[in-house]
Design an enzyme around this catalytic site. Sequence first.
Site, short mmCIF file in Angstrom:
data_model
loop_
_atom_site.label_atom_id
_atom_site.label_comp_id
_atom_site.label_asym_id
_atom_site.label_seq_id
_atom_site.Cartn_x
_atom_site.Cartn_y
_atom_site.Cartn_z
N CYS A 67 47.99 -18.73 -77.06
CA CYS A 67 49.33 -19.24 -77.38
C CYS A 67 49.26 -20.63 -78.02
CB CYS A 67 50.20 -19.29 -76.13
SG CYS A 67 50.49 -17.67 -75.43
N HIS A 83 52.90 -17.89 -83.19
CA HIS A 83 53.04 -16.43 -83.06
C HIS A 83 54.48 -16.15 -82.66
CE1 HIS A 83 52.25 -17.96 -79.04
NE2 HIS A 83 53.04 -16.98 -78.63
N HIS A 139 64.77 -16.03 -86.15
CA HIS A 139 63.90 -16.16 -87.32
C HIS A 139 63.53 -17.61 -87.63
CE1 HIS A 139 64.85 -11.97 -87.65
NE2 HIS A 139 63.92 -11.83 -88.56
N GLU A 175 60.36 -12.33 -72.69
CA GLU A 175 59.51 -12.78 -73.79
C GLU A 175 58.58 -11.65 -74.25
OE1 GLU A 175 56.94 -16.78 -74.37
OE2 GLU A 175 56.19 -15.41 -72.84
NI NI Z 1 54.33 -16.91 -77.07
#
Ligand code: NI
Length: 141
Positions: free
Chosen positions: A33, A39, A80, A130
């Site tokens: 991460c 990402h 976005h 998530e």
């Molecule tokens: Ni993440």
Amino acid sequence: MIRVTRRYRFAASHRLHSEQFSEGENRALYGKCNNPHGHGHDYVLEVCVSGPLDPVSGQVVNVSTLDQLVASRVVQDFDHKYMNADVREFQEVVPTSENILRVVEKRLAAQWNSVFPGGGTHLESIRLRETRRNVFELRTS
Ligand code: NI
């Protein structure tokens, strides 16, 4: 008292990286991460509202009013986007799901009383999914 949960979606990217730590510490703490170019996730945001049933409308909350609030204060700004750079709060704090929940709560709370006057309608909790394995929840009381 009745609870109503409304679900929203947005796609956003982030990088977990703290200026408080060295490069090595960041990699050790956040793993992949921490990859430099970020990402993305397809986030699912659930907003849970409670209140008394209005005998005239037959509703606890006007869902389109809630939708407008969440869209204008959260979804439009997050969808976005690269949160680290595009969402101003994340120039100060790392955009973990925990911090995203805190930012969402703060943004909704700032408008809550003008959007839902009278004090009967409460923001109970906010959940953020998530990934398939990670769901985070903030309870306001
Ligand atoms: Ni993440």
